[in-house]
Design an enzyme around this catalytic site. Structure first.
Site, PDB file in Angstrom:
ATOM      1  N   TYR A 100      -1.371 -30.622  -9.198  1.00 14.54           N
ATOM      2  CA  TYR A 100      -1.952 -30.116  -9.734  1.00 14.54           C
ATOM      3  C   TYR A 100      -1.326 -30.568 -11.062  1.00 14.54           C
ATOM      4  CZ  TYR A 100      -4.908 -29.023  -5.541  1.00 14.54           C
ATOM      5  OH  TYR A 100      -5.704 -28.668  -4.481  1.00 14.54           O
ATOM      6  N   CYS A 131       0.525 -24.300  -5.984  1.00 21.71           N
ATOM      7  CA  CYS A 131      -0.930 -24.442  -5.346  1.00 21.71           C
ATOM      8  C   CYS A 131      -1.413 -23.539  -4.327  1.00 21.71           C
ATOM      9  CB  CYS A 131      -0.489 -25.678  -4.794  1.00 21.71           C
ATOM     10  SG  CYS A 131       0.156 -27.031  -5.722  1.00 21.71           S
ATOM     11  N   MET A 132      -2.323 -23.010  -3.681  1.00 18.62           N
ATOM     12  CA  MET A 132      -2.839 -22.171  -2.834  1.00 18.62           C
ATOM     13  C   MET A 132      -1.643 -21.957  -1.636  1.00 18.62           C
ATOM     14  SD  MET A 132      -5.722 -21.304  -0.566  1.00 18.62           S
ATOM     15  CE  MET A 132      -6.800 -20.829  -2.123  1.00 18.62           C
ATOM     16  N   ASP A 133      -1.377 -22.580  -0.861  1.00  9.63           N
ATOM     17  CA  ASP A 133      -0.901 -23.234   0.109  1.00  9.63           C
ATOM     18  C   ASP A 133       1.325 -23.952  -0.168  1.00  9.63           C
ATOM     19  OD1 ASP A 133      -2.597 -22.154   1.549  1.00  9.63           O
ATOM     20  OD2 ASP A 133      -3.469 -24.329   1.675  1.00  9.63           O
ATOM     21  N   HIS A 173       3.410  12.292 -12.753  1.00 12.54           N
ATOM     22  CA  HIS A 173       4.134  11.535 -12.633  1.00 12.54           C
ATOM     23  C   HIS A 173       4.631  10.057 -14.109  1.00 12.54           C
ATOM     24  CE1 HIS A 173       5.246   7.140 -10.394  1.00 12.54           C
ATOM     25  NE2 HIS A 173       4.296   6.282 -10.986  1.00 12.54           N
ATOM     26  N   ARG A 205      10.850  10.788  -5.598  1.00 13.65           N
ATOM     27  CA  ARG A 205      10.287   9.805  -4.830  1.00 13.65           C
ATOM     28  C   ARG A 205       9.970   8.556  -5.466  1.00 13.65           C
ATOM     29  NH1 ARG A 205       5.495  13.422  -8.078  1.00 13.65           N
ATOM     30  NH2 ARG A 205       5.568  10.907  -9.273  1.00 13.65           N
ATOM     31  N   ARG A 240      -3.143   8.409 -16.403  1.00 15.90           N
ATOM     32  CA  ARG A 240      -4.448   8.108 -15.031  1.00 15.90           C
ATOM     33  C   ARG A 240      -4.463   9.003 -14.354  1.00 15.90           C
ATOM     34  NH1 ARG A 240       0.315   4.184 -12.264  1.00 15.90           N
ATOM     35  NH2 ARG A 240       0.746   6.077 -10.741  1.00 15.90           N
ATOM     36  N   LYS A 278       3.746   2.984   0.477  1.00 12.17           N
ATOM     37  CA  LYS A 278       2.852   2.684  -0.421  1.00 12.17           C
ATOM     38  C   LYS A 278       2.998   0.863   0.068  1.00 12.17           C
ATOM     39  CE  LYS A 278       2.996   2.767  -4.846  1.00 12.17           C
ATOM     40  NZ  LYS A 278       2.852   4.100  -6.037  1.00 12.17           N
TER      41      LYS A 278
HETATM   42  C1  LIG Z   1       4.146   4.221  -6.987  1.00 10.08           C
HETATM   43  C2  LIG Z   1       4.521   5.904  -7.238  1.00 10.08           C
HETATM   44  C3  LIG Z   1       5.717   6.284  -7.095  1.00 10.08           C
HETATM   45  C4  LIG Z   1       7.396   5.203  -6.500  1.00 10.08           C
HETATM   46  O1  LIG Z   1       7.613   4.469  -7.784  1.00 10.08           O
HETATM   47  P1  LIG Z   1       8.396   3.755  -8.063  1.00 10.08           P
HETATM   48  O2  LIG Z   1       8.971   3.001  -9.498  1.00 10.08           O
HETATM   49  O3  LIG Z   1       8.072   2.797  -6.798  1.00 10.08           O
HETATM   50  O4  LIG Z   1       9.829   3.957  -7.798  1.00 10.08           O
HETATM   51  C5  LIG Z   1       6.456   7.741  -6.948  1.00 10.08           C
HETATM   52  N1  LIG Z   1       5.377   8.666  -7.684  1.00 10.08           N
HETATM   53  C6  LIG Z   1       4.221   7.807  -7.474  1.00 10.08           C
HETATM   54  C7  LIG Z   1       2.579   9.032  -7.200  1.00 10.08           C
HETATM   55  C8  LIG Z   1       3.663   6.401  -7.111  1.00 10.08           C
HETATM   56  O5  LIG Z   1       2.386   6.069  -7.207  1.00 10.08           O
END
Ligand SMILES: *Cc1c(COP(=O)(O)O)cnc(C)c1O
Length: 395
Positions: free
Chosen positions: A284, A331-333, A182, A238, A145, A47
């Site tokens: 800045y 800064c931004m850049d 999770h 995962r 969540r 992701k």
């Molecule tokens: C992002 C995510 C992961 C991976 O998490 P890490 O901490 O980067 O290993 C696994 N499962 C779900 C549902 C996530 O949102």
């Protein structure tokens, strides 16, 4: 399909900074994680543009390294992987009402389902496409969540979702391929919620199986759990962050301690050099004032590229073989580096972070300098930092 332009290739004539991505490191890290996962399958989470490493090259490297599955949060990410020809099992799990599941069902993207609206949308896509959908029920075992809540008194949201999914499966509209959850505290393996969530997940799996569902993959472990809690691997792990070589548990062990190799190196070049006297305020708001005559190097990379503004006066870079501090505000850049008496020339390479093997700071160092986690450091580097791939032909 998302009709984004192809990521622009690095061209030093127009790009003052870039991020070098070591695809061999990603392959290596997947191999390390596979070793920890035992007989469980491995889903590489890609992701957020593969945590800033580039979605398609990152995914290809993960598969080349032995990932069995890919995981994304958003549908667009999953469809982009399919369009690029990645045909391994692929799960996308975070959607909002109005999500169009038709292209996902057509492209054999597995769908994480957390709520009745999502199941209804999936069934609509099944009607449109004439293809059964592949679904993973997401159960909330205590993170509070995303996911259907499985705790508390009385009939739970999760039990309701299981019943609806079972009915749809009985009609042949979909198959419940997975059940997943999770962790809230995977980075603190001794925290009582880690055990409690494992028990709640076992209960949730049992409830689904009593209802007649036969999920192939029951999964709960992110990177931290894969590294520290092997008994939670179930049928699949995962990991995300660890795929890119960063430690999700820096207080327990560094990347090197786990045999992981950070894949991203952020590189820029000095644009302006000046010798200034003591007492010169810098950047800045003049939050930094030179205490003695010093050399300042202006580096054209800033918060719009992904350098955290919270690293003002605390971040460090590698310049001329030495760690030198960011002077004054990011800064931004651009940032200003206090080079001291180092001989610095315009065009000199500046490494913001990398694996750390040549003395450069790591993404974890930048996270500590800016009060965040390394996840945010790498994933925020944006499109103004073209990715340059080394170590493989997956790009
Ligand atoms: C992002 C995510 C992961 C991976 O998490 P890490 O901490 O980067 O290993 C696994 N499962 C779900 C549902 C996530 O949102």
């Amino acid at each position: 399909m998302p009709d984004e332009p192809a990521q622009r290739a690095y061209d030093p004539r127009v790009h003052p900074a870039y991020a070098r991505i070591d695809l061999a490191a990603i392959r290596h890290n997947v191999g390390v994680l596979r070793g920890l996962a035992g007989s469980a399958a491995l889903m590489a989470v890609v992701k957020a543009d593969a945590y800033g490493h580039g979605l398609v090259p990152g995914a290809r490297a993960a598969v080349a390294g032995g990932a069995d599955w890919l995981g994304t949060a958003q549908l667009g990410e999953a469809l982009e992987l399919r369009a690029a020809g990645l045909d391994v099992p692929l799960l996308s799990w975070l959607h909002a009402p109005g999500a169009d599941y038709v292209p996902a069902v057509q492209a054999d993207v597995d769908l994480g389902v957390s709520a009745p609206w999502a199941l209804a949308e999936v069934l609509r896509a099944v009607e449109v496409t004439g293809r059964p959908a592949r679904v993973h029920l997401k159960v909330d075992t205590g993170l509070a969540r995303n996911g259907a809540y499985a705790l508390g008194a009385g009939r739970t949201d999760y039990a309701d979702l299981v019943e609806r999914a079972r009915a749809a499966e009985a009609e042949g509209a979909l198959r419940v391929v997975g059940v997943f959850t999770h962790f809230a505290y995977a980075d603190a393996p001794d925290h009582p919620t880690v055990r409690a969530q494992q028990e709640a997940f076992a209960d949730a799996v049992a409830l689904a199986e009593r209802a007649g569902l036969r999920p192939d993959v029951r999964h709960m472990s992110n990177s931290a759990a894969t590294l520290t809690t092997p008994e939670a691997a179930w049928d699949m792990v995962r990991p995300g962050l660890a795929v890119y070589g960063l430690s999700p548990v820096p207080d327990l062990g560094s990347s090197a301690d786990y045999g992981l190799v950070p894949a991203m190196t952020a590189v820029a070049r000095v644009a302006t050099v000046k010798r200034v006297p003591a007492g010169q305020g810098v950047s800045y708001g003049h939050t930094f004032t030179t205490r003695r005559p010093t050399t300042l190097a202006d580096v054209p990379v800033g918060y719009a590229d992904g350098v955290p503004r919270h690293a003002s006066n605390t971040g460090e870079v590698l310049l001329g073989g030495h760690r030198r501090p960011v002077a004054g505000r990011v800064c931004m850049d651009q940032i200003v580096v206090d080079a001291g008496d180092l001989p610095v020339a315009c065009g000199d390479e500046v490494v913001l972070f990398g694996p750390g093997t040549d003395g450069e700071p790591t993404a974890e160092d930048w996270a500590q300098a800016s009060g965040t986690i390394s996840y945010e450091i790498v994933s925020r580097y944006g499109p103004r930092m073209p990715r340059v791939y080394t170590g493989g032909d997956e790009a």
